[in-house]
Motif scaffolding. Structure first.
Motif, PDB file in Angstrom:
ATOM      1  N   UNK A  32       0.920  -1.237  -0.147  1.00 29.11           N
ATOM      2  CA  UNK A  32      -0.045   0.081  -0.020  1.00 29.11           C
ATOM      3  C   UNK A  32       1.029   1.313   0.230  1.00 29.11           C
ATOM      4  N   UNK A  33       1.939   1.389   1.137  1.00 27.83           N
ATOM      5  CA  UNK A  33       2.680   2.546   0.821  1.00 27.83           C
ATOM      6  C   UNK A  33       3.326   2.753  -0.549  1.00 27.83           C
ATOM      7  N   UNK A  34       3.991   1.696  -1.208  1.00 23.18           N
ATOM      8  CA  UNK A  34       4.650   1.483  -2.434  1.00 23.18           C
ATOM      9  C   UNK A  34       3.592   2.168  -3.508  1.00 23.18           C
ATOM     10  N   UNK A  35       2.546   1.519  -3.472  1.00 28.54           N
ATOM     11  CA  UNK A  35       1.479   1.989  -4.704  1.00 28.54           C
ATOM     12  C   UNK A  35       1.156   3.539  -4.451  1.00 28.54           C
ATOM     13  N   UNK A  36       0.963   3.917  -3.338  1.00 26.11           N
ATOM     14  CA  UNK A  36       0.540   5.426  -3.023  1.00 26.11           C
ATOM     15  C   UNK A  36       1.718   6.427  -3.564  1.00 26.11           C
ATOM     16  N   UNK A  37       2.806   5.978  -2.850  1.00 23.80           N
ATOM     17  CA  UNK A  37       4.007   6.796  -2.910  1.00 23.80           C
ATOM     18  C   UNK A  37       4.546   6.758  -4.452  1.00 23.80           C
ATOM     19  N   UNK A  38       4.100   5.863  -5.272  1.00 26.49           N
ATOM     20  CA  UNK A  38       4.262   5.960  -6.627  1.00 26.49           C
ATOM     21  C   UNK A  38       3.182   6.370  -7.609  1.00 26.49           C
ATOM     22  N   UNK A  39       2.230   6.955  -6.919  1.00 21.19           N
ATOM     23  CA  UNK A  39       1.074   7.933  -7.894  1.00 21.19           C
ATOM     24  C   UNK A  39      -0.113   6.864  -8.052  1.00 21.19           C
TER      25      UNK A  39
END
Length: 142
Positions: A32-39
């Protein structure tokens, strides 16, 4: 679980809680953090009832799940009309809330452990990639 979580960056993903996030909280926290931090966008869609919102949000916070929106199930009589006529089983009509909300959010993938939910996505929304969680691992259904 899957090591290449960056392949889903920029995606719009949906996550179930019980049997999915709850089974692999560290993985889904990182995802979840990775997806959101990459738009990308993360939507949590659970069959938990709306009156459990406070407890559910606290649990997601405890697991460090980052998300854009949280959908919790409404009572059956408020949503039974959402399912298409071909879905006649009452439980599948109730579960249709996941498919309906995922579609309204234009999700590109959905992570769930419930066989009936997986089957409904495959039959009615094959454009949404389903990732089956549970049973000690995951399986990409596409």
């Amino acid at each position: 679980m899957r090591d290449d979580i960056t392949t889903l960056c920029g995606e719009r993903i949906g996550l179930d809680i019980d049997g999915t996030i709850s089974a692999y909280p560290e993985y889904y926290s990182a995802l979840s953090r990775t997806v959101i931090s990459n738009g990308g966008r993360v939507v949590v869609i659970s069959s938990r009832r709306e009156d459990s919102r406070g407890v559910t949000k606290a649990q997601l916070d405890e697991w460090s799940i980052t998300y854009d929106s949280l959908y919790l199930f409404l009572p059956y009589d408020e949503v039974e009309h959402l399912a298409p006529a071909g879905v006649t089983d009452w439980y599948e009509r109730y579960l249709w809330q996941k498919i309906d909300y995922a579609s309204s959010e234009n999700l590109t993938s959905f992570h769930d452990d419930e066989p009936k939910v997986i089957s409904l996505f495959q039959m009615y929304r094959p454009e949404i990639r389903i990732i089956e969680a549970g049973n000690g691992g995951w399986r990409d259904e596409q």
